[in-house]
Design a protein around this motif. Sequence first.
Motif, mmCIF file in Angstrom:
data_model
loop_
_atom_site.group_PDB
_atom_site.id
_atom_site.type_symbol
_atom_site.label_atom_id
_atom_site.label_comp_id
_atom_site.label_asym_id
_atom_site.label_seq_id
_atom_site.Cartn_x
_atom_site.Cartn_y
_atom_site.Cartn_z
ATOM 1 N N VAL A 105 -10.981 -0.222 -15.005
ATOM 2 C CA VAL A 105 -10.069 -1.415 -15.335
ATOM 3 C C VAL A 105 -9.730 -1.836 -13.706
ATOM 4 C CG1 VAL A 105 -8.043 0.203 -15.313
ATOM 5 C CG2 VAL A 105 -7.592 -2.353 -16.123
ATOM 6 N N VAL A 106 -9.255 -3.225 -13.473
ATOM 7 C CA VAL A 106 -9.064 -3.388 -12.315
ATOM 8 C C VAL A 106 -7.414 -3.966 -12.131
ATOM 9 C CG1 VAL A 106 -9.012 -5.420 -10.574
ATOM 10 C CG2 VAL A 106 -11.222 -4.684 -11.767
ATOM 11 N N VAL A 107 -6.787 -3.186 -11.176
ATOM 12 C CA VAL A 107 -5.344 -3.096 -11.319
ATOM 13 C C VAL A 107 -4.756 -4.054 -10.266
ATOM 14 C CG1 VAL A 107 -3.201 -1.962 -11.117
ATOM 15 C CG2 VAL A 107 -5.195 -0.885 -12.293
ATOM 16 N N PHE A 108 -4.073 -4.952 -10.269
ATOM 17 C CA PHE A 108 -3.619 -5.847 -9.184
ATOM 18 C C PHE A 108 -2.286 -5.285 -8.829
ATOM 19 C CE2 PHE A 108 -0.870 -9.547 -8.194
ATOM 20 C CZ PHE A 108 -1.402 -9.883 -6.850
ATOM 21 N N LEU A 109 -2.142 -5.027 -7.597
ATOM 22 C CA LEU A 109 -0.785 -4.380 -7.045
ATOM 23 C C LEU A 109 -0.174 -5.017 -5.872
ATOM 24 C CD1 LEU A 109 -0.913 -0.504 -7.543
ATOM 25 C CD2 LEU A 109 0.089 -2.120 -8.895
ATOM 26 N N GLY A 110 -0.725 -6.588 -5.721
ATOM 27 C CA GLY A 110 -0.411 -7.332 -4.576
ATOM 28 C C GLY A 110 -1.284 -8.032 -3.904
ATOM 29 N N GLY A 111 -0.944 -9.098 -3.097
ATOM 30 C CA GLY A 111 -1.907 -9.755 -2.345
ATOM 31 C C GLY A 111 -1.919 -11.007 -3.250
ATOM 32 N N LEU A 131 0.914 -1.286 0.003
ATOM 33 C CA LEU A 131 0.057 -0.111 -0.192
ATOM 34 C C LEU A 131 0.568 1.455 -0.004
ATOM 35 C CD1 LEU A 131 -2.628 -1.254 2.506
ATOM 36 C CD2 LEU A 131 -3.061 -0.890 -0.012
ATOM 37 N N VAL A 132 2.049 1.260 0.841
ATOM 38 C CA VAL A 132 2.755 2.631 0.846
ATOM 39 C C VAL A 132 3.942 2.482 -0.452
ATOM 40 C CG1 VAL A 132 4.537 3.569 2.212
ATOM 41 C CG2 VAL A 132 2.212 2.928 3.333
#
Length: 388
Positions: free
Chosen positions: A86-92, A13-14
């Motif tokens: 759009v859906v953006v995957f940035l982790g998890g 997140l950061v």
Amino acid sequence: MHIFIMANSPGELVGWVRPAVEKLKEKQKKVIIIVVIPPCQYASGMEREVVENFPEVDLVVGPSQYLKYLFLGIRPSSFRGVKRGVVVFLGGDPFHAVVLSKRLGLPAVAYMQKPRWKRYFKKFMVLDQAAREKFMAKRAEENKVFVVGDLTVDGIKLGMSREEVYNYWGLNSGNFIISILPGSRPEMVRYMAPFFLRAAELIKKELPKTQFLLALSPFVPKEELVSLDESEVSKVFQGAKIKLKKDNEKWKLTTESDLEVLVVEGRQHEALNVAHLIITIPGTHTLEAAYLGIPMLVAVPLNKPEAIPLDGLAGLVGGVPLFGSSIKRWIVKWCAKRIKFTAIPNIRAGREVIPEIRGVIEAEDVAKEAIKLLRDPNGLARMRKELR
């Protein structure tokens, strides 16, 4: 246009989401950014509150809201009436981004370094050419994979020069400065703060002019630093008996040996940048420190292995009543024997660039290694060069 960003842990997140949303709003001021935070075993519990303070983010969907949507079909108001986006995957876990994409009828793109879920993402954004070649080796379509660099670099922001930091915090640049990072999860910080401050006491005894900063994660209230009773800490390892006090508008931690450690809130990168040495646990900040070229010592205490978060089923097993902790303790020890490195710079280099102290350890072990590093200026210089 709506952009749904899926991410969950503090580091993502950061380190990734914040620089990404800043750039998005800079380029497209009218875009609506919604950050969706699914449940995460690495979570601190403060994720939603922290992301709501990102000025570029319009709406935040927290874990409980998301789970209601996932299992009960209760759609958050921010999900209604979405026609373009759009859906953006940035982790998890990519699963959540794929599910959200299908339910909203929007394409999904991903920032990831390993070729997974290739059928479900329209585009992949990767760290470098080496990562792109891994995708190609797994038969990913060439026109779907783009090198965008490391978002962590974009997330590093220094608002003050070193000289300004020295003056602001009253530091003497001629003496050693050690920055301590005890983690971004309250349950970890409660133990690691007393542990690292005990190490600081021992370092101070050998190197009396050493100055200490504790860089507090935005996901951890400062009160958590002293929330655990000394008797609870001593069940795991010997820690310093610490107190939190306010002195001239600055918060400090003090110990019975008269050690003073300045608590840094909101200027974590500055605290990293002025340090001669950083003492920390593994995490995204090891990568940030590497980009700044600051030598590090990474401690991985396995004194309480059941407290270490794990991915997937192994992480869930730890919560099972009666025998869950015992099983997780065994899993952590089993994994520890097979994991070569825990610090991201070492993982990426494939060798030990920064020292790691792992296993059942005490503050004396950390202090001894830190003193050894500080007394070896040539070794510190080599580490700085390798990190950069």
